[in-house]
Scaffold this motif. Structure first.
Motif, PDB file in Angstrom:
ATOM      1  N   ALA A 166       0.847  -1.194   0.000  1.00  0.00           N
ATOM      2  CA  ALA A 166       0.000   0.000   0.000  1.00  0.00           C
ATOM      3  C   ALA A 166       0.884   1.246   0.000  1.00  0.00           C
ATOM      4  O   ALA A 166       1.691   1.439   0.905  1.00  0.00           O
ATOM      5  N   LEU A 167       0.733   2.086  -1.035  1.00  0.00           N
ATOM      6  CA  LEU A 167       1.462   3.340  -1.126  1.00  0.00           C
ATOM      7  C   LEU A 167       0.572   4.472  -0.640  1.00  0.00           C
ATOM      8  O   LEU A 167      -0.598   4.569  -1.025  1.00  0.00           O
ATOM      9  N   TRP A 168       1.100   5.321   0.201  1.00  0.00           N
ATOM     10  CA  TRP A 168       0.306   6.424   0.704  1.00  0.00           C
ATOM     11  C   TRP A 168       1.215   7.539   1.204  1.00  0.00           C
ATOM     12  O   TRP A 168       2.398   7.331   1.446  1.00  0.00           O
ATOM     13  N   ASN A 169       0.623   8.692   1.353  1.00  0.00           N
ATOM     14  CA  ASN A 169       1.343   9.865   1.865  1.00  0.00           C
ATOM     15  C   ASN A 169       0.988  10.052   3.330  1.00  0.00           C
ATOM     16  O   ASN A 169      -0.187  10.022   3.705  1.00  0.00           O
ATOM     17  N   THR A 170       1.999  10.232   4.104  1.00  0.00           N
ATOM     18  CA  THR A 170       1.778  10.366   5.535  1.00  0.00           C
ATOM     19  C   THR A 170       2.817  11.314   6.124  1.00  0.00           C
ATOM     20  O   THR A 170       3.613  11.925   5.394  1.00  0.00           O
ATOM     21  N   ALA A 171       2.807  11.414   7.457  1.00  0.00           N
ATOM     22  CA  ALA A 171       3.759  12.285   8.143  1.00  0.00           C
ATOM     23  C   ALA A 171       4.889  11.450   8.705  1.00  0.00           C
ATOM     24  O   ALA A 171       4.671  10.389   9.295  1.00  0.00           O
ATOM     25  N   GLY A 172       6.120  11.952   8.511  1.00  0.00           N
ATOM     26  CA  GLY A 172       7.289  11.269   9.025  1.00  0.00           C
ATOM     27  C   GLY A 172       7.795  11.935  10.289  1.00  0.00           C
ATOM     28  O   GLY A 172       7.046  12.649  10.978  1.00  0.00           O
ATOM     29  N   PRO A 173       9.044  11.756  10.589  1.00  0.00           N
ATOM     30  CA  PRO A 173       9.634  12.358  11.782  1.00  0.00           C
ATOM     31  C   PRO A 173       9.510  13.872  11.773  1.00  0.00           C
ATOM     32  O   PRO A 173       9.722  14.517  10.744  1.00  0.00           O
ATOM     33  N   ASP A 174       9.129  14.397  12.899  1.00  0.00           N
ATOM     34  CA  ASP A 174       9.023  15.847  13.066  1.00  0.00           C
ATOM     35  C   ASP A 174       8.066  16.477  12.066  1.00  0.00           C
ATOM     36  O   ASP A 174       8.262  17.593  11.596  1.00  0.00           O
ATOM     37  N   GLY A 175       6.999  15.713  11.712  1.00  0.00           N
ATOM     38  CA  GLY A 175       5.976  16.226  10.812  1.00  0.00           C
ATOM     39  C   GLY A 175       6.383  16.283   9.355  1.00  0.00           C
ATOM     40  O   GLY A 175       5.693  16.890   8.522  1.00  0.00           O
ATOM     41  N   GLU A 176       7.493  15.669   9.013  1.00  0.00           N
ATOM     42  CA  GLU A 176       7.979  15.701   7.639  1.00  0.00           C
ATOM     43  C   GLU A 176       7.029  14.925   6.715  1.00  0.00           C
ATOM     44  O   GLU A 176       6.576  13.825   7.048  1.00  0.00           O
ATOM     45  N   ALA A 177       6.717  15.509   5.544  1.00  0.00           N
ATOM     46  CA  ALA A 177       5.857  14.832   4.579  1.00  0.00           C
ATOM     47  C   ALA A 177       6.651  13.746   3.882  1.00  0.00           C
ATOM     48  O   ALA A 177       7.700  14.016   3.290  1.00  0.00           O
ATOM     49  N   VAL A 178       6.137  12.524   3.984  1.00  0.00           N
ATOM     50  CA  VAL A 178       6.842  11.393   3.380  1.00  0.00           C
ATOM     51  C   VAL A 178       5.877  10.592   2.526  1.00  0.00           C
ATOM     52  O   VAL A 178       4.654  10.647   2.688  1.00  0.00           O
ATOM     53  N   ARG A 179       6.475   9.832   1.632  1.00  0.00           N
ATOM     54  CA  ARG A 179       5.741   8.855   0.820  1.00  0.00           C
ATOM     55  C   ARG A 179       6.127   7.485   1.347  1.00  0.00           C
ATOM     56  O   ARG A 179       7.317   7.161   1.435  1.00  0.00           O
ATOM     57  N   SER A 180       5.138   6.682   1.714  1.00  0.00           N
ATOM     58  CA  SER A 180       5.433   5.407   2.393  1.00  0.00           C
ATOM     59  C   SER A 180       4.761   4.243   1.681  1.00  0.00           C
ATOM     60  O   SER A 180       3.709   4.406   1.054  1.00  0.00           O
ATOM     61  N   ILE A 181       5.421   3.057   1.775  1.00  0.00           N
ATOM     62  CA  ILE A 181       4.836   1.818   1.266  1.00  0.00           C
ATOM     63  C   ILE A 181       4.799   0.830   2.422  1.00  0.00           C
ATOM     64  O   ILE A 181       5.779   0.646   3.152  1.00  0.00           O
ATOM     65  N   TYR A 182       3.651   0.223   2.614  1.00  0.00           N
ATOM     66  CA  TYR A 182       3.464  -0.686   3.754  1.00  0.00           C
ATOM     67  C   TYR A 182       2.841  -1.989   3.251  1.00  0.00           C
ATOM     68  O   TYR A 182       1.976  -1.984   2.362  1.00  0.00           O
ATOM     69  N   GLN A 183       3.331  -3.092   3.882  1.00  0.00           N
ATOM     70  CA  GLN A 183       2.766  -4.404   3.529  1.00  0.00           C
ATOM     71  C   GLN A 183       2.984  -5.368   4.691  1.00  0.00           C
ATOM     72  O   GLN A 183       4.032  -5.332   5.346  1.00  0.00           O
ATOM     73  N   GLU A 184       2.006  -6.217   4.938  1.00  0.00           N
ATOM     74  CA  GLU A 184       2.154  -7.286   5.940  1.00  0.00           C
ATOM     75  C   GLU A 184       2.717  -8.523   5.260  1.00  0.00           C
ATOM     76  O   GLU A 184       2.175  -8.976   4.243  1.00  0.00           O
ATOM     77  N   ILE A 185       3.819  -9.026   5.802  1.00  0.00           N
ATOM     78  CA  ILE A 185       4.510 -10.167   5.206  1.00  0.00           C
ATOM     79  C   ILE A 185       4.474 -11.345   6.182  1.00  0.00           C
ATOM     80  O   ILE A 185       4.806 -11.204   7.365  1.00  0.00           O
ATOM     81  N   SER A 186       4.064 -12.489   5.676  1.00  0.00           N
ATOM     82  CA  SER A 186       4.084 -13.734   6.471  1.00  0.00           C
ATOM     83  C   SER A 186       5.268 -14.566   6.006  1.00  0.00           C
ATOM     84  O   SER A 186       5.392 -14.870   4.805  1.00  0.00           O
ATOM     85  N   TYR A 187       6.169 -14.897   6.954  1.00  0.00           N
ATOM     86  CA  TYR A 187       7.370 -15.664   6.626  1.00  0.00           C
ATOM     87  C   TYR A 187       7.157 -17.147   6.919  1.00  0.00           C
ATOM     88  O   TYR A 187       6.169 -17.561   7.562  1.00  0.00           O
ATOM     89  N   GLU A 188       8.115 -17.974   6.474  1.00  0.00           N
ATOM     90  CA  GLU A 188       7.991 -19.429   6.590  1.00  0.00           C
ATOM     91  C   GLU A 188       8.014 -19.891   8.048  1.00  0.00           C
ATOM     92  O   GLU A 188       7.501 -20.964   8.362  1.00  0.00           O
ATOM     93  N   ASP A 189       8.631 -19.089   8.917  1.00  0.00           N
ATOM     94  CA  ASP A 189       8.682 -19.501  10.323  1.00  0.00           C
ATOM     95  C   ASP A 189       7.376 -19.191  11.059  1.00  0.00           C
ATOM     96  O   ASP A 189       7.277 -19.350  12.267  1.00  0.00           O
ATOM     97  N   GLY A 190       6.387 -18.696  10.298  1.00  0.00           N
ATOM     98  CA  GLY A 190       5.079 -18.431  10.879  1.00  0.00           C
ATOM     99  C   GLY A 190       4.917 -17.044  11.448  1.00  0.00           C
ATOM    100  O   GLY A 190       3.819 -16.705  11.919  1.00  0.00           O
ATOM    101  N   THR A 191       5.959 -16.223  11.411  1.00  0.00           N
ATOM    102  CA  THR A 191       5.850 -14.857  11.930  1.00  0.00           C
ATOM    103  C   THR A 191       5.242 -13.946  10.886  1.00  0.00           C
ATOM    104  O   THR A 191       5.382 -14.166   9.671  1.00  0.00           O
ATOM    105  N   VAL A 192       4.557 -12.915  11.356  1.00  0.00           N
ATOM    106  CA  VAL A 192       3.926 -11.912  10.483  1.00  0.00           C
ATOM    107  C   VAL A 192       4.495 -10.546  10.853  1.00  0.00           C
ATOM    108  O   VAL A 192       4.484 -10.166  12.041  1.00  0.00           O
TER     109      VAL A 192
END
Length: 450
Positions: free
Chosen positions: A114-140
């Motif tokens: 998911a690509l979206w615009n959000t606030a970074g450190p100290d209110g800095e405008a950033v462009r971010s990509i987020y995704q939930e990843i499930s690995y082979e060891d069962g962790t998410v």
């Protein structure tokens, strides 16, 4: 306010060019913005993929990620480039560039990036990509990578700045093209204007085939209009000549009767003077009718040298009978833009006046000056004072009744000259001391133009 054709064409060309350049600029800038944004998002996805791969081997020790992510920007606080991973237990691991800050994550978790615009450190405008990843060891893990949008804006501005000179040059080329186009389009009309204005200077009439098909009908209409006007003027001149001929017979009869009466001993001086004035007034009226619009509607030209010679022969004989001298100096090949009858009537009146008033000498000279011909008629008579010169040019303004005549000779000359845009100046002769009549008339090409 009515704009000229040139102004309309130029304004229309400039406006259309400005609109075209403006729309093109917006379209290109929009494309550049989209292209830079795509490149920015592609680079962001690549770094996200690197983080996901690095995390796959450090799920048991996420702190080791800092050693695997080799980009120096991740190690500098608030560098504008950040990463963050969040475990299923809520534990958060970040790049050193985040210092003690964290990145916001979308409320709705998704297994798709998911690509979206959000606030970074100290209110800095950033462009971010987020995704939930499930690995082979069962962790998410929630994996985020972000970059300051200031870099995105700077890349856009850099691309735009690099193109602005090109669009400015394109605009200038457009304006220059509009000027050239106006010049090309208006060229035939300007040629027509010059041809009409300088119709005296050529022996060729307007030719429709010399102009574009859009202008040639106008040229043909002008030719027909000019031809009709010349026919009208020619008809008026013929009617004037017929009227003059018809009036000559009655006045000649009256003059003969007065001569017969005077021979019988009766006084006829008053009647003869009145008849002279009638003849002069008729001559002036007929001259006005004949000259009306002649200069504008015909292309007649006269060999002035020949006319002066013919008049000189006549007045030299008259001067010789009276014991006077009549001198003529003129070069050959002088042409003027006047009808032969009109210019000879003007010069004849002036020579006749000079011969009447001179003591012994009349001098006639002519010379060419630029676009005009100057004819000077001088005598050694009493001359005319500066105050009386205007009166002498007035209709019937006789200053001395001791010499026979109507006093209309100068007035008739002025009327004829005015019809051709020529002029008559009166002054004192520097050489002979009497009156100096200076006629200035436009020169001709030496070819009859019809």
């Amino acid at each position: 306010m009515m704009f000229s054709l040139r102004e309309r064409a130029l304004l229309g060309g400039v406006l259309s060019g400005a609109v075209s350049v403006g729309v093109s600029t917006l379209a290109v800038f929009s494309y550049i913005n989209a292209r830079v944004s795509d490149q920015f998002d592609t680079a962001l996805r690549d770094r996200h993929t690197q983080l996901v791969v690095g995390l796959s081997v450090t799920t048991e020790n996420p702190d080791a990620l800092r050693g695997l992510m080799f980009d120096p920007a991740y190690g500098a606080p608030y560098s504008g480039r950040y990463w963050q991973v969040t475990g299923s237990d809520g534990e958060i691991y970040t790049s050193s560039s985040l210092f003690d800050e964290t990145l916001a994550e979308p409320e709705a978790a998704s297994e798709e990036p998911a690509l979206w615009n959000t606030a970074g450190p100290d209110g800095e405008a950033v462009r971010s990509i987020y995704q939930e990843i499930s690995y082979e060891d069962g962790t998410v893990w929630g994996v985020s990578v972000a970059e300051s949008r200031a870099q995105l804006f700077e890349e856009r501005r850099a691309a735009q700045r690099s193109l602005l000179p090109a669009f400015a040059l394109l605009g200038l080329i457009g304006v220059a093209g509009s000027l050239l186009l106006v010049s090309v389009i208006m060229g035939p009309l300007q040629k027509l204007r010059n041809d009409v204005a300088h119709r005296w200077d050529t022996d060729e009439g307007l030719k429709p085939e010399d102009y574009p098909e859009e202008v040639s009908p106008l040229v043909e209409e002008l030719k027909q209009l000019s031809r009709r006007n010349r026919d009208i003027v020619a008809g008026s001149r013929r009617q004037s000549a017929d009227l003059a001929h018809a009036l000559k017979t009655p006045t000649a009869i009256l003059r003969n009767e007065l001569i017969n009466i005077s021979e019988s001993g009766s006084e006829t001086e008053i009647a003869e003077e009145a008849l002279d004035r009638i003849d002069a007034q008729l001559s002036r009226s007929l001259a006005r009718m004949r000259a009306m619009n002649t200069a504008e509607l015909s292309h007649l030209q006269t060999d002035l040298s020949n006319s002066i010679d013919r008049l000189a022969r006549l007045f030299s004989s008259m001067a010789e009978r009276e014991g006077k001298t009549f001198e003529v100096t003129r070069p050959s090949g002088l042409w003027v833009r006047m009808d032969p009858q009109d210019i000879e009537e003007v010069l004849g009146n002036l020579m006749d006046n000079a011969l009447k008033w001179c003591q012994s000498t009349v001098r006639v000279s002519a010379k060419s000056k630029s676009k005009t011909i100057e004819i000077c008629i001088e005598d050694d008579g009493p001359g005319i004072t500066e105050e009386d010169r205007r009166e002498a040019l007035r209709s019937g303004g006789r200053l001395d009744t001791s010499v026979t005549g109507s006093g209309l000779g100068l007035a008739i000359a002025v009327d004829l000259l005015n019809a051709y845009g020529a002029k008559l100046d009166l002054g004192r002769s520097k050489k002979l001391g009497g009156l100096e009549c200076r006629v200035i008339v436009y020169s001709g090409s030496g070819k009859a133009v019809f």
